[in-house]
Enzyme design. Structure first.
Site, PDB file in Angstrom:
ATOM      1  N   ASP A  58      38.482  33.915  42.815  1.00  0.00           N
ATOM      2  CA  ASP A  58      39.321  34.837  42.127  1.00  0.00           C
ATOM      3  C   ASP A  58      40.183  35.596  43.111  1.00  0.00           C
ATOM      4  O   ASP A  58      41.006  36.497  43.000  1.00  0.00           O
ATOM      5  CB  ASP A  58      38.628  35.983  41.429  1.00  0.00           C
ATOM      6  N   SER A  59      39.701  35.115  44.481  1.00  0.00           N
ATOM      7  CA  SER A  59      41.024  35.575  45.448  1.00  0.00           C
ATOM      8  C   SER A  59      42.337  35.042  45.176  1.00  0.00           C
ATOM      9  O   SER A  59      43.234  35.684  45.739  1.00  0.00           O
ATOM     10  CB  SER A  59      40.294  35.019  46.768  1.00  0.00           C
ATOM     11  N   ASP A  97      35.128  30.754  39.629  1.00  0.00           N
ATOM     12  CA  ASP A  97      34.623  32.229  39.829  1.00  0.00           C
ATOM     13  C   ASP A  97      34.728  32.769  38.349  1.00  0.00           C
ATOM     14  O   ASP A  97      35.725  32.614  37.877  1.00  0.00           O
ATOM     15  CB  ASP A  97      35.663  32.986  40.609  1.00  0.00           C
ATOM     16  N   LYS A 127      30.624  30.651  39.486  1.00  0.00           N
ATOM     17  CA  LYS A 127      30.290  31.689  40.526  1.00  0.00           C
ATOM     18  C   LYS A 127      30.324  33.178  39.991  1.00  0.00           C
ATOM     19  O   LYS A 127      31.276  33.314  39.237  1.00  0.00           O
ATOM     20  CB  LYS A 127      30.988  31.532  41.869  1.00  0.00           C
ATOM     21  N   GLU A 129      29.585  37.180  41.064  1.00  0.00           N
ATOM     22  CA  GLU A 129      29.129  38.250  42.075  1.00  0.00           C
ATOM     23  C   GLU A 129      28.182  39.019  41.296  1.00  0.00           C
ATOM     24  O   GLU A 129      28.073  39.525  40.243  1.00  0.00           O
ATOM     25  CB  GLU A 129      30.363  39.169  42.494  1.00  0.00           C
ATOM     26  N   GLU A 195      28.544  37.028  51.754  1.00  0.00           N
ATOM     27  CA  GLU A 195      29.870  37.333  52.393  1.00  0.00           C
ATOM     28  C   GLU A 195      29.819  38.674  53.202  1.00  0.00           C
ATOM     29  O   GLU A 195      28.993  39.747  52.868  1.00  0.00           O
ATOM     30  CB  GLU A 195      30.694  37.537  51.290  1.00  0.00           C
TER      31      GLU A 195
HETATM   32  O1  KIV Z   1      37.075  34.345  45.453  1.00  0.00           O
HETATM   33  C1  KIV Z   1      36.855  33.892  46.490  1.00  0.00           C
HETATM   34  O2  KIV Z   1      37.766  33.012  47.122  1.00  0.00           O
HETATM   35  C2  KIV Z   1      35.824  33.974  46.990  1.00  0.00           C
HETATM   36  C3  KIV Z   1      35.028  33.711  48.534  1.00  0.00           C
HETATM   37  C4  KIV Z   1      33.691  33.117  48.513  1.00  0.00           C
HETATM   38  C5  KIV Z   1      35.669  32.685  49.246  1.00  0.00           C
HETATM   39  O3  KIV Z   1      34.657  34.580  46.394  1.00  0.00           O
END
Ligand code: KIV
Length: 281
Positions: A58-59, A97, A127, A129, A195
């Site tokens: 999500d970056s 993400d 993924k 968080e 992270e």
């Molecule tokens: O959103 C992202 O790019 C991440 C990192 C682990 C690179 O979560």
């Protein structure tokens, strides 16, 4: 700055399509897992030649869409970029993400959104968080066929409560991070991104779990590494200190744009060889 490297390039191991069990089996192995982000088909194709895992992170909200943080990223963003990456990736495990707001409410909401990401992109895993508080959700997803990569330590989606992107260095909170990593493993996560943590903490986390730890700003004491592709190639202006730049694409692009503009202005582009000639029918 040198853009070349003396270390070996392609892995010597012949590469098959990476699966979740094969990824997890690399825990503690001799060869660290190579992971990078990608958001577009062509970059995914290039990264796929070397990477074990491609993360559609999500970056992308910051890197591609110019947002100040990742909080404004939507399911639609993730699905659109996930589809693009899946068109370029072949061998690497593709993980997408879950954006802020798409999984925290309940395990059921998380399942609805995670299954939509998997159906509409064709990626293998998602993924999310979170540590102990997300364990019930991870358990719910993993038990229903959705492989989950967890993400502990510095969690960019929690920047408002943390007061910014704050690396975890204070020893007082190390036990919390270790407990988070153990909880996500116990809930069924197949791997965990760690992270922005101090090296000693990364080492402890890696030693305390039996799933691969993928570090970003978390030292070499992890089972693998990930960086944001644009940071790594020098195409994003503001990067944290843990990023090593392996290229300087921004300078190359600025130079190309300025030469193009100059040649358009002095009419040297397009030249003869860039011009169609009339054809008699
Ligand atoms: O959103 C992202 O790019 C991440 C990192 C682990 C690179 O979560």
């Amino acid at each position: 700055m040198s853009t070349t490297s003396s270390v070996s390039k392609k892995s010597d191991t012949p590469r098959k399509k990476m699966t979740v069990p094969n990824f997890t089996a690399r825990k503690g192995g001799d060869e660290p897992l190579v992971c990078l982000t990608a958001y577009t088909a062509h970059v995914a194709h290039l990264v796929d030649a070397e990477a074990d895992m491609i993360l559609v992170g999500d970056s992308l909200g910051m890197v591609i869409h110019g947002m100040p943080n990742t909080l404004g990223v939507t399911m639609e963003h993730m699905i659109m970029h996930g589809q693009a990456v899946m068109r370029g990736a072949n061998k690497a495990l593709v993980v997408v993400d879950m954006p802020f707001g798409s999984f925290e409410e309940s395990p059921e909401v998380a399942f609805r959104n995670a299954s939509r990401i998997i159906k509409e992109t064709g990626c293998t895993a998602i993924k999310l968080e979170g540590g102990r508080e997300m364990a019930p959700t991870i358990r719910h997803l993993a038990a229903r066929g959705i492989p989950v990569m967890a993400h502990v330590g510095l969690m960019p989606q929690q920047m408002n409560t943390a007061g910014g992107f704050k690396a975890v260095r204070d020893e007082d909170v190390w036990e919390d991070v270790i407990a988070d990593a153990k909880a996500v493993e116990e809930a069924g996560a197949f791997s965990v991104v760690v992270e922005g943590v101090a090296e000693k903490l990364a080492d402890k986390v890696t030693k305390n779990v039996n799933i691969p730890t993928i570090g970003i700003g978390a030292s070499a004491k992890c089972d693998g590494q990930i960086l944001v592709f644009e940071d790594m190639i020098g195409l994003f202006p503001r990067v944290p200190t843990f990023v090593k730049r392996y290229g300087n694409m921004e300078d190359m692009m600025v130079d190309a744009i300025s030469r193009y503009a100059g040649e358009v202005r002095d009419r040297s582009f397009p030249a003869e060889e860039h011009t169609y000639k009339a054809k008699k029918s």
